[in-house]
Design an enzyme around this catalytic site. Structure first.
Site, short mmCIF file in Angstrom:
data_model
loop_
_atom_site.label_atom_id
_atom_site.label_comp_id
_atom_site.label_asym_id
_atom_site.label_seq_id
_atom_site.Cartn_x
_atom_site.Cartn_y
_atom_site.Cartn_z
N LYS A 57 0.91 -1.30 0.13
CA LYS A 57 0.15 -0.25 0.15
C LYS A 57 0.96 1.19 -0.14
O LYS A 57 1.63 1.54 0.85
CB LYS A 57 -0.89 0.08 1.16
N VAL A 58 0.62 1.95 -0.89
CA VAL A 58 1.65 3.02 -1.23
C VAL A 58 0.77 4.49 -1.33
O VAL A 58 -0.29 4.72 -1.93
CB VAL A 58 2.31 3.05 -2.77
#
Ligand code: G3P
Length: 217
Positions: A87-88
């Protein structure tokens, strides 16, 4: 539509998984803090525990905000389990990192998305999922569901493969509306998922059936 649970609480994950309808889990640093997870080793162990409970994509968020460290952290997270999705955050270095992960075959979830322009960039970079936060938009008097509608239109226009993962869901009507708009995934707290089960006429009808059944048993 896939249903993910938005929590790091293992009991809640077990409960949702026991229904047989759970397709994945999303976490974030706030949710990890809420269950008292501290330190890198504890975080890794916690992701391993979640991966054992659910057969599906598990989002694990990076804490870095610069390209090199997002890559380093994301590669470490992706090694925990094949179902880990990195998750960025939706920032410049995040978009660059999503493109890097795409080229390496590592799945990503672009988080903290609040506009269709951001969602367009996430899809162009090759994000596996894009996470528009609908509840937080509603909180500031914007229309969170309208954002889902707009992203769905844009992605359909160009056949982007990025899946719309509606996040920051607060209640069951958010889930229903997202389903109507064609969101690929919703991630919701256990309370919102369980609320889908209930209808007073179901309870009343069941009560009547069981009472009538007493008459002929
Ligand atoms: O997945 C993102 C989500 O956890 C944010 O939800 O309720 O903190 O806005 P909320």
């Amino acid at each position: 539509m896939k249903i993910f649970i938005d929590t790091a609480n293992l009991d809640e994950i077990k409960e949702a998984a026991s229904l047989g309808i759970l397709d994945g889990v999303t976490t974030n640093p706030s949710l990890m803090a809420k269950v008292g997870i501290k330190g890198k080793n504890a975080v890794i162990k916690h992701y391993e525990a979640i991966c054992k409970l659910v057969e599906g994509d598990i989002s694990a968020e990076v804490l870095s905000t610069d390209y090199e460290n997002i890559i380093k952290e994301g590669e470490e997270l992706s090694k925990i389990h094949p179902n880990i999705v990195v998750k960025v955050p939706m920032i410049k270095d995040g978009i660059k990192a999503i493109r890097y992960f795409y080229d390496k075959g590592i799945k990503t979830n672009c988080t903290l998305v609040f506009s269709s322009g951001q969602a367009l960039l996430a899809a162009k970079a090759g994000a596996t999922y894009v996470s528009p936060f609908i509840g937080r938009l509603d909180d500031v008097s914007s229309d969170g569901l309208q954002l889902i509608r707009d992203i769905a239109l844009i992605y359909n226009n160009y056949c982007f493969e990025t899946e719309i993962l509606a996040a920051s869901i607060r209640h069951p009507m958010h889930i229903i509306e997202c389903a109507k708009m064609g969101a690929d995934v919703i991630t919701a707290p256990l309370s919102a998922i369980m609320a889908l089960l209930h209808h007073p006429l179901t309870d009343k009808g069941l009560d009547i059936f069981l009472k009538d059944a007493e008459k002929w048993k």
